[in-house]
Design an enzyme around this catalytic site. Structure first.
Site, PDB file in Angstrom:
ATOM      1  N   ILE A 140      37.939  43.236  46.999  1.00  0.00           N
ATOM      2  CA  ILE A 140      37.645  42.886  48.383  1.00  0.00           C
ATOM      3  C   ILE A 140      38.653  41.794  48.757  1.00  0.00           C
ATOM      4  O   ILE A 140      38.809  40.809  48.041  1.00  0.00           O
ATOM      5  CB  ILE A 140      36.185  42.406  48.558  1.00  0.00           C
ATOM      6  CG1 ILE A 140      35.876  42.089  50.030  1.00  0.00           C
ATOM      7  CG2 ILE A 140      35.856  41.237  47.661  1.00  0.00           C
ATOM      8  CD1 ILE A 140      34.385  41.791  50.280  1.00  0.00           C
ATOM      9  N   SER A 141      39.387  42.010  49.834  1.00  0.00           N
ATOM     10  CA  SER A 141      40.436  41.069  50.225  1.00  0.00           C
ATOM     11  C   SER A 141      39.853  39.697  50.523  1.00  0.00           C
ATOM     12  O   SER A 141      38.691  39.569  50.933  1.00  0.00           O
ATOM     13  CB  SER A 141      41.172  41.577  51.468  1.00  0.00           C
ATOM     14  OG  SER A 141      41.911  42.738  51.184  1.00  0.00           O
TER      15      SER A 141
END
Length: 214
Positions: A63-64
């Site tokens: 997840i960025s």
């Protein structure tokens, strides 16, 4: 799936961090203040969900970090009802932010494990992208094109021609380009044949993988 006052307080702190880093699009900030990032992470990472960091989500993906989500979203200049193609559904967090901003989101994921998991999660949380598709992001979604904007959430070794072709005139393509480190790149389609390009510095993404369905 609880979202408490404590979580909201942590999101408020995160928004302050993003503002200090130069994010000033009010609609991006409001969406990220609303979307419960901790629900898109494995439970073991919940206590760290509102730190400005990336975390693993399975299938070799991440997840960025929130700043990256905010930066890409700001470059898109999202307007309500914009038709946006997202390449790399991943955890669904970026999808949810775009949905919260009022976009009509079409999203593709090439990892079947994540596709199944995230499709269920987005539905359970009542974020409603128009399409969640399992497929090859390099090909886009030609049957649903053209799009007002396209966002790529993985590192691409080059800019796929298929994605450029699926962009409306005046549309914006935000894509990190490069092998080990990527340069955040914005293409704006100014005519049928011409694109204006800007670059916005180095980022790090997991690689965008090709030829999944051949």
């Amino acid at each position: 799936m609880r979202d408490t006052a404590k979580h909201q307080g942590l999101r408020n702190q995160l928004i302050s961090v993003l503002q200090q880093k130069g994010i000033n699009d009010k609609r991006v900030l409001q969406a990220m203040q609303s979307v419960p990032r901790h629900l898109f992470l494995e439970s073991g990472f919940e206590d760290f969900a509102y730190q400005d960091k990336a975390f693993p989500i399975g299938a070799g993906q991440t997840i960025s970090q929130p700043y990256t989500v905010a930066f890409q979203s700001q470059l898109l200049q999202v307007k309500p009802d914009d038709k946006i193609l997202e390449i790399g559904t991943g955890s669904g967090y970026q999808t949810a932010v775009l949905c919260k901003m009022g976009a009509k989101v079409f999203t593709i994921e090439r990892q079947i494990e994540l596709y199944k998991k995230t499709s269920k999660l987005l539905a359970a949380l009542r974020y409603n992208p128009r399409v969640v598709s399992f497929g090859d992001g390099y090909k886009g979604l030609p049957t649903d094109a053209p799009f007002d904007s396209i966002i790529v959430t993985a590192g691409a070794p080059y800019i796929p021609q298929a994605l450029m072709a699926q962009l409306k005139i005046g549309g914006r393509l935000v894509i990190p380009v490069g092998e080990d480190t990527q340069i955040m790149t914005l293409l704006v389609r100014s005519s049928e044949t011409h694109f204006e390009q800007q670059e916005f510095g180095d980022f790090r993404f997991v690689p965008m993988l090709e030829d999944k369905n051949r």
